[in-house]
Design an enzyme around this catalytic site. Structure first.
Site, PDB file in Angstrom:
ATOM      1  N   ARG A  37       0.832  -1.216   0.000  1.00 25.15           N
ATOM      2  CA  ARG A  37       0.000   0.000   0.000  1.00 25.15           C
ATOM      3  C   ARG A  37       0.862   1.261   0.000  1.00 25.15           C
ATOM      4  O   ARG A  37       0.433   2.332  -0.414  1.00 25.15           O
ATOM      5  CB  ARG A  37      -0.974  -0.029   1.194  1.00 25.15           C
ATOM      6  CG  ARG A  37      -1.914   1.152   1.256  1.00 25.15           C
ATOM      7  CD  ARG A  37      -3.217   0.870   1.995  1.00 25.15           C
ATOM      8  NE  ARG A  37      -3.088   0.166   3.241  1.00 25.15           N
ATOM      9  CZ  ARG A  37      -2.565   0.694   4.366  1.00 25.15           C
ATOM     10  NH1 ARG A  37      -2.133   1.938   4.368  1.00 25.15           N
ATOM     11  NH2 ARG A  37      -2.503  -0.030   5.468  1.00 25.15           N
ATOM     12  N   ASP A  54      -6.992  17.447 -16.657  1.00 26.56           N
ATOM     13  CA  ASP A  54      -7.296  16.068 -17.045  1.00 26.56           C
ATOM     14  C   ASP A  54      -6.860  15.911 -18.507  1.00 26.56           C
ATOM     15  O   ASP A  54      -7.453  16.496 -19.415  1.00 26.56           O
ATOM     16  CB  ASP A  54      -8.806  15.813 -16.885  1.00 26.56           C
ATOM     17  CG  ASP A  54      -9.198  14.361 -17.178  1.00 26.56           C
ATOM     18  OD1 ASP A  54      -8.476  13.688 -17.935  1.00 26.56           O
ATOM     19  OD2 ASP A  54     -10.251  13.910 -16.661  1.00 26.56           O
ATOM     20  N   LYS A 113      -7.899   4.401 -20.175  1.00 25.54           N
ATOM     21  CA  LYS A 113      -8.210   4.726 -21.576  1.00 25.54           C
ATOM     22  C   LYS A 113      -6.996   4.458 -22.482  1.00 25.54           C
ATOM     23  O   LYS A 113      -6.630   3.327 -22.676  1.00 25.54           O
ATOM     24  CB  LYS A 113      -8.692   6.173 -21.679  1.00 25.54           C
ATOM     25  CG  LYS A 113      -9.695   6.578 -20.601  1.00 25.54           C
ATOM     26  CD  LYS A 113     -10.940   5.713 -20.565  1.00 25.54           C
ATOM     27  CE  LYS A 113     -11.908   6.210 -19.485  1.00 25.54           C
ATOM     28  NZ  LYS A 113     -12.942   5.280 -19.170  1.00 25.54           N
TER      29      LYS A 113
HETATM   30  N1  PLP Z   1     -11.554  11.616 -16.931  1.00 21.61           N
HETATM   31  C1  PLP Z   1     -12.090  11.386 -18.137  1.00 21.61           C
HETATM   32  C2  PLP Z   1     -11.935  12.435 -19.204  1.00 21.61           C
HETATM   33  C3  PLP Z   1     -12.784  10.205 -18.391  1.00 21.61           C
HETATM   34  O1  PLP Z   1     -13.327  10.012 -19.609  1.00 21.61           O
HETATM   35  C4  PLP Z   1     -12.922   9.259 -17.350  1.00 21.61           C
HETATM   36  C5  PLP Z   1     -13.676   7.991 -17.560  1.00 21.61           C
HETATM   37  O2  PLP Z   1     -14.343   7.810 -18.562  1.00 21.61           O
HETATM   38  C6  PLP Z   1     -12.363   9.525 -16.108  1.00 21.61           C
HETATM   39  C7  PLP Z   1     -11.671  10.712 -15.930  1.00 21.61           C
HETATM   40  C8  PLP Z   1     -12.496   8.557 -14.954  1.00 21.61           C
HETATM   41  O3  PLP Z   1     -11.613   7.487 -15.111  1.00 21.61           O
HETATM   42  P1  PLP Z   1     -11.864   6.008 -14.538  1.00 21.61           P
HETATM   43  O4  PLP Z   1     -13.051   5.451 -15.237  1.00 21.61           O
HETATM   44  O5  PLP Z   1     -10.563   5.302 -14.852  1.00 21.61           O
HETATM   45  O6  PLP Z   1     -12.092   6.136 -13.070  1.00 21.61           O
END
Ligand code: PLP
Length: 373
Positions: free
Chosen positions: A47, A170, A195
Site C-alpha cells: 500500500r 485532465d 483509456k
Molecule cells: N476523466 C475522463 C476524461 C474520463 O473520460 C474518465 C472515464 O471515462 C475519467 C476521468 C475517470 O476514469 P476512470 O473510469 O478510470 O475512473
C-alpha cells in the site's frame, strides 16, 4: 530522448537479477525489513509502494515531463485524491463540460468536505476570469468529455497563478503524446490510464503527474498510502506495457478520427461534428497551438434527435455500443442514456471513440448507420 523512445524505455530497465527485458511483476504485499523495520530494498508494504508501480510512475512522469507521478486504482481515485487533499473552505472551478464522474464528485462528495465547487465554460477565458476570486484550484479538461471543447492551458495557468491558485488538467483524451500541460504551465496532470495508456480496454487505472515533488505531491501521496487507493501491480504492469505502444497507437487513432470527422461533417443527417481538428471547431486555433494532433475522440449531433441517434447506434456493426474509450476497438455511445436520471448531454448526441480498425471498414459502418436514421 524523444517521446516515442521514452515511451518504450522509461521505467524499463532490465531486471537486475535475470536481465529480463520485460519487467517482472512483483505481487508481494510485504517486503523483508531489518529488526528495527529498516527497509532492505526500499519497500515495506504494497500500500505504500511497490516496484512495478514505481516503474509505471517513472514512465508516466517521463512522458508528461513531470518531476514525479503517482498511480491509482482508477482515474476517479486519482481525481478524488487530489481534490480531497484540498483544505476545507477551498474553492474549485471545474469546466461546465467535463466527465460525469467529476460532476458527481463535485456535487455529491466535495461539499461534505467543505470544498466549494463552481462550474464555468472554460473555453471562454473571460468567464473564467470573472469566476476566479478566492479560487484554490482550477480543473481543466481539454479536449473535454463529451463535447470536445478546447481550453487554452497556457492562458488558464497564467490566470490561476495570478490568483494564487493551482491548475490541474485532465489529459485523458489527449495523452502526453499529443499535449503536455505541465510544459504549458499546469501544476498537476491527471489521467484515467484506463483509456489510451492501457489501450486495450482491459485494465482500470489512474495517475497524477506533478510539476514539483513538493508539498502537494507529499500530501496526495500520504492520502493514497493511508486510504489505499493503490493500483494493483498486475494492473501497473499492463499499463506499463500499454505505454510502449502509446505513441504508435495515438498516430492511428488521430488519423482515423480525422477522416471520420471530415466524412461525418459532410453528411446531411448530421447537424454538428465536435472534433478540434476541424477548422470550423471554435477551439481549432488553440488546439493547433497546444496539441500535436487532435486525438481519437469526437462527438456528433444528429438532426433527427434522440430517435435518429438510437437508430444509428443500433445499426452499427463494427462500432460497439459501449462506454469508455481509448481501446483498439471503436466504440459509440448515446451519452444521455448512460448519464442516469438527469443527463447533461443532449439527446441528439453520440460520442465516438475511434479505434484502430481499417478506416474504410469504419467509414462503411458509419454510412450504414446513417442510412438507418
Ligand atoms: N476523466 C475522463 C476524461 C474520463 O473520460 C474518465 C472515464 O471515462 C475519467 C476521468 C475517470 O476514469 P476512470 O473510469 O478510470 O475512473
Amino acid at each position: 530522448m524523444r517521446l516515442e523512445t521514452l515511451a518504450i524505455h522509461a521505467g524499463g530497465e532490465p531486471d537486475a537479477e535475470t536481465g529480463a527485458l520485460s519487467p517482472p511483476i512483483h505481487l508481494a504485499t510485504t517486503f523483508r525489513h531489518g529488526p528495527a523495520a529498516e527497509r532492505v530494498a526500499g519497500y515495506e508494504y504494497q500500500r505504500e509502494g511497490d516496484p512495478t508501480n514505481d516503474r509505471l510512475r517513472a514512465a508516466i512522469a517521463a512522458l508528461e515531463g513531470a518531476a514525479t507521478a503517482l498511480t491509482f486504482a482508477s482515474g476517479m481515485a486519482a481525481m478524488s485524491a487530489l481534490l480531497e487533499s484540498l483544505p476545507p473552505g477551498a474553492r474549485v472551478l471545474i469546466p461546465s463540460d467535463c466527465y460525469t464522474g467529476l460532476r458527481m464528485l463535485a456535487s455529491g462528495f466535495l461539499p461534505d468536505r467543505g470544498v466549494r465547487v463552481d462550474s464555468v465554460d472554460m473555453s471562454d477565458l473571460g468567464a473564467v476570469r470573472s469566476a476566479c476570486d478566492g479560487v484554490a484550484l482550477i480543473w481543466a479538461e481539454t479536449p473535454s468529455n463529451p463535447l470536445l471543447q478546447v481550453t487554452d492551458i497556457r492562458a488558464l495557468a497564467e490566470l490561476a497563478h495570478a490568483h494564487g491558485a493551482l491548475l490541474a488538467c485532465d489529459n485523458t483524451f489527449a495523452t502526453p503524446v499529443l499535449q503536455q500541460p505541465l510544459a504549458l504551465g499546469a501544476d498537476v496532470v491527471m489521467h484515467s490510464t484506463t483509456k489510451y495508456f492501457g489501450g486495450h480496454s482491459d485494465v482500470l487505472g489512474g495517475a497524477l503527474a506533478f510539476r514539483d515533488a513538493g508539498d502537494l505531491h507529499a500530501r496526495v501521496a500520504r492520502r493514497l498510502h493511508v486510504t489505499g487507493a493503490n493500483l494493483a501491480p498486475f494492473s501497473a504492469w499492463l499499463t506499463l506495457r500499454g505505454c510502449r505502444s502509446l505513441p504508435a497507437r495515438m498516430a492511428l487513432h488521430c488519423s482515423n478520427a480525422r477522416r471520420i470527422a471530415v466524412f461525418l461533417d459532410d453528411q446531411p443527417e448530421i447537424a454538428r461534428v465536435n472534433y478540434p481538428g476541424l477548422p470550423s471547431h471554435p477551439g481549432h486555433a488553440t488546439a493547433t497551438a497546444q496539441m500535436r494532433d487532435f486525438g481519437g475522440m469526437l462527438s456528433i449531433h444528429l438532426r433527427g434527435g434522440r430517435e435518429a441517434a438510437l437508430a444509428m447506434t443500433g445499426a452499427l456493426k463494427v462500432f460497439s455500443n459501449a462506454t469508455s474509450l481509448g481501446g483498439c476497438e471503436s466504440l459509440v455511445e448515446h451519452r444521455a442514456s448512460v448519464e442516469g436520471a438527469e443527463p447533461t448531454s443532449s439527446q441528439d448526441l453520440l460520442r465516438i471513440s475511434v479505434g484502430l480498425e481499417h478506416i474504410d471498414d469504419l467509414l462503411e459502418d458509419l454510412a450504414g448507420g446513417l442510412r438507418a436514421t
